[in-house]
Design an enzyme around this catalytic site. Structure first.
Site, PDB file in Angstrom:
ATOM      1  N   LYS A 165      51.739   3.410  63.183  1.00  0.00           N
ATOM      2  CA  LYS A 165      50.802   4.361  63.780  1.00  0.00           C
ATOM      3  C   LYS A 165      51.345   5.780  63.661  1.00  0.00           C
ATOM      4  O   LYS A 165      52.465   6.064  64.126  1.00  0.00           O
ATOM      5  CB  LYS A 165      50.556   4.005  65.249  1.00  0.00           C
ATOM      6  CG  LYS A 165      50.170   2.544  65.480  1.00  0.00           C
ATOM      7  CD  LYS A 165      48.941   2.122  64.703  1.00  0.00           C
ATOM      8  CE  LYS A 165      48.657   0.640  64.868  1.00  0.00           C
ATOM      9  NZ  LYS A 165      47.536   0.179  64.009  1.00  0.00           N
ATOM     10  N   ASP A 241      38.621   1.468  59.634  1.00  0.00           N
ATOM     11  CA  ASP A 241      38.360   0.413  60.627  1.00  0.00           C
ATOM     12  C   ASP A 241      37.533   0.930  61.812  1.00  0.00           C
ATOM     13  O   ASP A 241      36.461   0.421  62.099  1.00  0.00           O
ATOM     14  CB  ASP A 241      39.641  -0.294  61.088  1.00  0.00           C
ATOM     15  CG  ASP A 241      40.672   0.620  61.724  1.00  0.00           C
ATOM     16  OD1 ASP A 241      40.520   1.857  61.673  1.00  0.00           O
ATOM     17  OD2 ASP A 241      41.660   0.108  62.286  1.00  0.00           O
ATOM     18  N   LYS A 265      37.318  -5.312  62.515  1.00  0.00           N
ATOM     19  CA  LYS A 265      37.722  -5.685  63.874  1.00  0.00           C
ATOM     20  C   LYS A 265      36.590  -6.488  64.487  1.00  0.00           C
ATOM     21  O   LYS A 265      35.496  -5.967  64.720  1.00  0.00           O
ATOM     22  CB  LYS A 265      37.979  -4.432  64.708  1.00  0.00           C
ATOM     23  CG  LYS A 265      39.184  -3.607  64.260  1.00  0.00           C
ATOM     24  CD  LYS A 265      39.315  -2.407  65.171  1.00  0.00           C
ATOM     25  CE  LYS A 265      40.558  -1.576  64.914  1.00  0.00           C
ATOM     26  NZ  LYS A 265      41.790  -2.278  64.647  1.00  0.00           N
TER      27      LYS A 265
HETATM   28 MG    MG Z   1      43.616   0.797  62.587  1.00  0.00          MG
END
Ligand code: MG
Length: 368
Positions: A165, A241, A265
């Site tokens: 991240k 996403d 997702k």
């Molecule tokens: Mg992601």
């Protein structure tokens, strides 16, 4: 076969370590999970789960799932759970949008349909690869040292895929990417996940400064318009996403060439039924996929694993095991677990894992 009862549980799933996104902009410590049990007049029971990644990450809300189910329950009771498209349409008519509230019911229907057919959900969907799927880690760290420490922790558990991240600070992001690439092991998959943390100028500065490394970024900017605007100005492959929500999003991304990878997702897009259409758009346009829960227990991970098993091995980069980040286990160790950094498709009919109902507490709602 008819759905005769819908039982709803609310469970808190604490994270083992506090988790940071977007360079420290968002902190997460506990997930609000909704578990749904569908019962039928045929004696079959199906389980679904909806667990958003908190309520600040994307427009999804744990209590909103339970409120949505209350609204939709009268329209779902009495339907045949094996007719997943009928159930999907009934939910879409009863409550337009609110996809994240629908995914647990969709999941439970697929669970029952698989049990009724005597096969795992992936087989029922028409393609059940038994090739184990690599689990992507989720490296929500801020500094270079923290990033190395978290990646090492995952490597010791066998992980070969990592979602690091980043986002928010150009110089720090470039330094962290260069450091991770310097310690990257042969064969490891690394995705740099920005989680919408960059403005357009920040995205271009990092993506162009790291072009020599040939790395891949996920969700560099807030919107598809942002991603489209910078697309001609950098050379990096992009995964999308958080802004891949509807089938129309998938069609636009594919048609306009906005991404080379879909991060699907399951809770975000409304469940397996809707996600399967995104898979087909991806495959028709040379787009590879990551498949994951938005968050949650082994049940949510298993739902994603079934969809991943319907994707050709070469086109499915990794899945996720959010279960590895939790301090509680609602399924008593059953279901697909991390084995050398991979998840293996369960062979039991349906979803292949059910919670230990005693671990869920009292139901918060029952609809009959
Ligand atoms: Mg992601």
């Amino acid at each position: 076969m008819k759905i005769t009862r819908i039982t709803v549980y609310h469970v808190d799933l604490p994270l083992e370590h506090p988790y940071w996104l977007s360079g420290g902009r968002l902190k997460f410590e506990c997930l609000d999970a909704t578990l749904v049990k569908l019962e039928t007049d045929a004696g079959l029971t199906g389980w679904g789960e909806g667990t958003p990644w908190g309520h600040t990450y994307v427009p999804a809300h744990g209590p909103g799932i339970r409120a949505g189910i209350e609204t939709m329950a009268p329209f779902v009771l009495g339907l045949d759970p094996r007719r997943v498209l009928d159930v999907e349409r009934a939910m879409d008519l009863a409550l337009p949008g609110h996809l994240y509230a629908k995914s647990p019911i969709d999941m439970a229907c697929w669970d029952i349909a698989g049990q009724a057919a005597g096969v795992p959900i992936a087989d029922l969907m028409g393609g059940g690869s038994r090739t184990p799927r690599a689990i992507a880690s989720s490296v929500g760290a801020k500094t270079i040292d923290d990033t190395r420490a978290v990646m090492d922790r995952y490597r010791q558990r066998g992980y070969v895929a990592h979602s690091v991240k980043i986002g928010g600070d150009v110089a720090r992001d470039i330094a962290r990417i260069r450091d991770v690439e310097s310690i990257r092991k042969p064969g490891e998959i690394v995705l740099y996940d920005v989680n919408r943390g960059w403005t357009r100028q920040q995205a271009l500065r990092v993506m162009r400064a790291t072009e020599d490394l040939h790395v891949m970024f996920e969700q560099p900017c807030e919107t598809l318009d942002d991603i489209a605007a910078i697309r001609p100005l950098h050379a990096a492959p992009v995964s999308v996403d958080e802004t891949l929500v509807t089938l129309q999003d998938a069609a636009r991304i594919a048609r306009d060439g906005l991404a080379e990878v879909f991060g699907i997702k399951l809770n975000r897009v409304g469940g397996l039924t809707k996600a399967a259409r995104m898979r087909d758009i991806a495959l028709a346009h040379g787009i590879d996929m990551f498949v994951m829960a938005t968050g949650g227990s082994v049940l949510a991970d298993t739902e994603a694993l079934h969809l991943a098993a319907t994707i050709p091995d070469a086109n499915c980069h990794a899945v996720w095991a959010c279960q590895d980040m939790l301090t509680v286990d609602i399924a008593g160790g059953r279901g697909p677990r991390n084995i050398d950094g991979h998840l293996h498709l369960p062979e039991a009919p349906g979803l292949g894992v059910a919670p230990d109902e005693g671990a869920l507490g009292d139901p918060v709602a029952v609809y009959v």
